[in-house]
Design a protein around this motif. Structure first.
Motif, PDB file in Angstrom:
ATOM      1  N   HIS A  52     100.307  86.220  49.284  1.00  0.00           N
ATOM      2  CA  HIS A  52     101.113  86.463  48.083  1.00  0.00           C
ATOM      3  C   HIS A  52     102.441  87.118  48.423  1.00  0.00           C
ATOM      4  O   HIS A  52     103.246  87.396  47.547  1.00  0.00           O
ATOM      5  CB  HIS A  52     100.334  87.340  47.097  1.00  0.00           C
ATOM      6  N   ALA A  53     102.653  87.379  49.707  1.00  0.00           N
ATOM      7  CA  ALA A  53     103.897  88.006  50.151  1.00  0.00           C
ATOM      8  C   ALA A  53     104.224  87.420  51.527  1.00  0.00           C
ATOM      9  O   ALA A  53     103.325  86.977  52.255  1.00  0.00           O
ATOM     10  CB  ALA A  53     103.739  89.524  50.229  1.00  0.00           C
ATOM     11  N   PRO A  54     105.477  87.377  51.924  1.00  0.00           N
ATOM     12  CA  PRO A  54     106.647  87.914  51.225  1.00  0.00           C
ATOM     13  C   PRO A  54     107.110  87.055  50.057  1.00  0.00           C
ATOM     14  O   PRO A  54     107.847  87.486  49.197  1.00  0.00           O
ATOM     15  CB  PRO A  54     107.711  87.954  52.316  1.00  0.00           C
ATOM     16  N   ILE A  55     106.669  85.775  50.030  1.00  0.00           N
ATOM     17  CA  ILE A  55     106.995  84.878  48.936  1.00  0.00           C
ATOM     18  C   ILE A  55     105.694  84.353  48.360  1.00  0.00           C
ATOM     19  O   ILE A  55     104.793  83.950  49.100  1.00  0.00           O
ATOM     20  CB  ILE A  55     107.874  83.698  49.429  1.00  0.00           C
ATOM     21  N   GLU A  56     105.566  84.361  47.044  1.00  0.00           N
ATOM     22  CA  GLU A  56     104.372  83.832  46.399  1.00  0.00           C
ATOM     23  C   GLU A  56     104.152  82.382  46.840  1.00  0.00           C
ATOM     24  O   GLU A  56     105.073  81.566  46.819  1.00  0.00           O
ATOM     25  CB  GLU A  56     104.526  83.881  44.883  1.00  0.00           C
ATOM     26  N   GLY A  57     102.935  82.085  47.267  1.00  0.00           N
ATOM     27  CA  GLY A  57     102.646  80.717  47.693  1.00  0.00           C
ATOM     28  C   GLY A  57     102.847  80.467  49.170  1.00  0.00           C
ATOM     29  O   GLY A  57     102.786  79.313  49.622  1.00  0.00           O
ATOM     30  N   THR A  58     103.071  81.536  49.960  1.00  0.00           N
ATOM     31  CA  THR A  58     103.169  81.359  51.410  1.00  0.00           C
ATOM     32  C   THR A  58     101.805  80.975  51.969  1.00  0.00           C
ATOM     33  O   THR A  58     100.789  81.579  51.629  1.00  0.00           O
ATOM     34  CB  THR A  58     103.647  82.658  52.091  1.00  0.00           C
ATOM     35  N   ARG A  59     101.783  79.959  52.795  1.00  0.00           N
ATOM     36  CA  ARG A  59     100.512  79.482  53.350  1.00  0.00           C
ATOM     37  C   ARG A  59     100.609  79.391  54.874  1.00  0.00           C
ATOM     38  O   ARG A  59     101.663  79.074  55.418  1.00  0.00           O
ATOM     39  CB  ARG A  59     100.164  78.114  52.764  1.00  0.00           C
ATOM     40  N   ALA A  60      99.500  79.680  55.522  1.00  0.00           N
ATOM     41  CA  ALA A  60      99.405  79.518  56.973  1.00  0.00           C
ATOM     42  C   ALA A  60      98.284  78.539  57.283  1.00  0.00           C
ATOM     43  O   ALA A  60      97.199  78.625  56.695  1.00  0.00           O
ATOM     44  CB  ALA A  60      99.136  80.854  57.643  1.00  0.00           C
ATOM     45  N   VAL A  61      98.548  77.602  58.174  1.00  0.00           N
ATOM     46  CA  VAL A  61      97.491  76.744  58.720  1.00  0.00           C
ATOM     47  C   VAL A  61      97.464  76.984  60.221  1.00  0.00           C
ATOM     48  O   VAL A  61      98.504  77.227  60.839  1.00  0.00           O
ATOM     49  CB  VAL A  61      97.712  75.255  58.407  1.00  0.00           C
ATOM     50  N   ALA A  62      96.294  76.941  60.807  1.00  0.00           N
ATOM     51  CA  ALA A  62      96.170  77.254  62.232  1.00  0.00           C
ATOM     52  C   ALA A  62      95.116  76.385  62.882  1.00  0.00           C
ATOM     53  O   ALA A  62      94.134  75.977  62.241  1.00  0.00           O
ATOM     54  CB  ALA A  62      95.826  78.727  62.420  1.00  0.00           C
ATOM     55  N   ILE A  63      95.317  76.121  64.172  1.00  0.00           N
ATOM     56  CA  ILE A  63      94.338  75.401  64.980  1.00  0.00           C
ATOM     57  C   ILE A  63      94.112  76.200  66.262  1.00  0.00           C
ATOM     58  O   ILE A  63      95.003  76.927  66.709  1.00  0.00           O
ATOM     59  CB  ILE A  63      94.801  73.970  65.318  1.00  0.00           C
ATOM     60  N   PRO A  64      92.924  76.121  66.835  1.00  0.00           N
ATOM     61  CA  PRO A  64      92.641  76.911  68.049  1.00  0.00           C
ATOM     62  C   PRO A  64      93.384  76.379  69.260  1.00  0.00           C
ATOM     63  O   PRO A  64      93.686  75.190  69.360  1.00  0.00           O
ATOM     64  CB  PRO A  64      91.124  76.768  68.217  1.00  0.00           C
ATOM     65  N   LEU A  65      93.674  77.290  70.188  1.00  0.00           N
ATOM     66  CA  LEU A  65      94.257  76.937  71.479  1.00  0.00           C
ATOM     67  C   LEU A  65      93.146  77.017  72.519  1.00  0.00           C
ATOM     68  O   LEU A  65      92.478  78.055  72.639  1.00  0.00           O
ATOM     69  CB  LEU A  65      95.384  77.901  71.837  1.00  0.00           C
ATOM     70  N   LEU A  66      92.947  75.954  73.269  1.00  0.00           N
ATOM     71  CA  LEU A  66      91.810  75.875  74.175  1.00  0.00           C
ATOM     72  C   LEU A  66      92.245  75.754  75.628  1.00  0.00           C
ATOM     73  O   LEU A  66      93.233  75.085  75.938  1.00  0.00           O
ATOM     74  CB  LEU A  66      90.936  74.668  73.824  1.00  0.00           C
ATOM     75  N   TYR A  67      91.481  76.411  76.497  1.00  0.00           N
ATOM     76  CA  TYR A  67      91.649  76.265  77.940  1.00  0.00           C
ATOM     77  C   TYR A  67      90.262  76.115  78.548  1.00  0.00           C
ATOM     78  O   TYR A  67      89.396  76.992  78.382  1.00  0.00           O
ATOM     79  CB  TYR A  67      92.368  77.476  78.538  1.00  0.00           C
ATOM     80  N   GLU A  68      90.021  74.980  79.170  1.00  0.00           N
ATOM     81  CA  GLU A  68      88.715  74.662  79.757  1.00  0.00           C
ATOM     82  C   GLU A  68      87.601  74.817  78.726  1.00  0.00           C
ATOM     83  O   GLU A  68      86.521  75.339  79.009  1.00  0.00           O
ATOM     84  CB  GLU A  68      88.449  75.532  80.990  1.00  0.00           C
ATOM     85  N   GLY A  69      87.882  74.356  77.501  1.00  0.00           N
ATOM     86  CA  GLY A  69      86.879  74.338  76.449  1.00  0.00           C
ATOM     87  C   GLY A  69      86.682  75.647  75.708  1.00  0.00           C
ATOM     88  O   GLY A  69      85.921  75.699  74.733  1.00  0.00           O
ATOM     89  N   GLU A  70      87.354  76.722  76.141  1.00  0.00           N
ATOM     90  CA  GLU A  70      87.217  78.030  75.501  1.00  0.00           C
ATOM     91  C   GLU A  70      88.528  78.385  74.790  1.00  0.00           C
ATOM     92  O   GLU A  70      89.613  78.120  75.322  1.00  0.00           O
ATOM     93  CB  GLU A  70      86.901  79.105  76.540  1.00  0.00           C
ATOM     94  N   PRO A  71      88.453  79.002  73.609  1.00  0.00           N
ATOM     95  CA  PRO A  71      89.686  79.379  72.916  1.00  0.00           C
ATOM     96  C   PRO A  71      90.320  80.623  73.543  1.00  0.00           C
ATOM     97  O   PRO A  71      89.621  81.545  73.962  1.00  0.00           O
ATOM     98  CB  PRO A  71      89.194  79.682  71.495  1.00  0.00           C
ATOM     99  N   PHE A  72      91.645  80.613  73.649  1.00  0.00           N
ATOM    100  CA  PHE A  72      92.356  81.806  74.099  1.00  0.00           C
ATOM    101  C   PHE A  72      93.327  82.298  73.045  1.00  0.00           C
ATOM    102  O   PHE A  72      93.982  83.317  73.218  1.00  0.00           O
ATOM    103  CB  PHE A  72      93.103  81.546  75.415  1.00  0.00           C
ATOM    104  N   GLY A  73      93.393  81.595  71.926  1.00  0.00           N
ATOM    105  CA  GLY A  73      94.289  82.007  70.845  1.00  0.00           C
ATOM    106  C   GLY A  73      94.339  80.949  69.780  1.00  0.00           C
ATOM    107  O   GLY A  73      93.424  80.121  69.641  1.00  0.00           O
TER     108      GLY A  73
END
Length: 284
Positions: free
Chosen positions: A211-232
């Motif tokens: 709801h901040a800093p602007i109403e309707g701000t959205r985040a989409v995310a996907i995992p970062l993988l190295y050798e099958g394990e997520p690091f971020g």
């Protein structure tokens, strides 16, 4: 030289004082780390995280506040870190070749995606911005300066958790839920987090609305993988009403996935096996 007797042994008072001082420093750093982790951090959260007595935590908070490292945020009901904390990590940041390379890549990527994006890593109960193009992306979401996000309540956190092995994921969620404010319904929170993780695994991405800093701000995310394990996780910020579902599915998400692959290759080249140091996000 003054000496004291302790546990049947004779010890220099100067040595005892030095040991006490080192212990106080170590405790102070743990409290500072907890404030950084939970900002705005309550005394209750810091006590639970450090295991220190409440009186000790309050004393150390006062010292850190007097020295200019933290301040009390009355509106948020907790303590926050101040810019002086950045000085503690400045030399480590300059040596982080992965962060430098990732930021250069994200700056170029901004010209394709247009919307700002962040690379985040897991640190305790938070996801921390490691590199970002918020200040170079053609579309700038004004005043979005947050650099730490809840592991349990952010798109990046859910994306990261979704890629962990099931047993480890359960352990991380269980441990992190215990660090939430006592006002939280922990069972309800756990159920919500597990549902979000399931949705992410099904859809291939996680979503969080702000709801901040602007109403309707959205985040989409996907995992970062190295050798099958997520690091971020790699996250994109946009205004929900400005992006159609078709645009998201047919253009933005494919671009984000391609970028995640490129970031993983940079991690293999520069970061694999190293302890990543979060880069403080500069205020706009």
């Amino acid at each position: 030289m003054k000496q004291i007797e302790k546990d049947g042994l004779t010890v220099d008072a100067s040595v005892k004082g030095a040991a006490s001082g080192v212990q106080s420093l170590a405790r102070g750093l743990k409290v500072l780390a907890a404030v950084n982790e939970f900002t705005p951090a309550t005394v209750t959260q810091i006590v639970a995280s450090t295991g220190f007595p409440k009186a000790t935590v309050i004393r150390l908070l006062k010292t850190l506040k007097d020295e200019g490292y933290i301040d009390l945020n009355p509106e948020a009901g907790g303590y926050k870190t101040l810019p002086k904390v950045r000085l503690l990590a400045s030399s480590m940041i300059s040596d982080n070749s992965f962060a430098v390379s990732a930021r250069q890549f994200l700056n170029d990527f901004a010209q394709i995606l247009k919307w700002p994006s962040d690379l985040l890593i897991a640190e305790g109960s938070s996801m921390v911005v490691q590199a970002s193009n918020r200040d170079t992306a053609p579309i700038h979401i004004k005043r979005f300066e947050q650099g730490r996000f809840s592991l349990l309540l952010s798109a990046s956190g859910i994306a990261y958790l979704s890629a962990l092995p099931a047993k480890k994921r359960q352990e991380v969620v269980k441990a992190t839920v215990k660090l939430q404010p006592s006002s939280e319904d922990l069972e309800l929170l756990t159920e919500k987090v597990m549902q979000e993780i399931a949705h992410c695994q099904q859809n291939g991405f996680a979503v969080t609305d702000y709801h901040a800093p602007i109403e309707g701000t959205r985040a989409v995310a996907i995992p970062l993988l190295y050798e099958g394990e997520p690091f971020g996780a790699l996250a994109m910020l946009f205004i929900r009403d400005a992006v159609s579902d078709e645009q998201l599915q047919t253009f933005l998400l494919p671009q984000l996935r391609d970028a995640a692959g490129a970031v993983a290759r940079l991690y293999q080249q520069h970061g694999a096996g190293m302890t990543l140091t979060p880069v403080p996000h500069e205020e706009a």
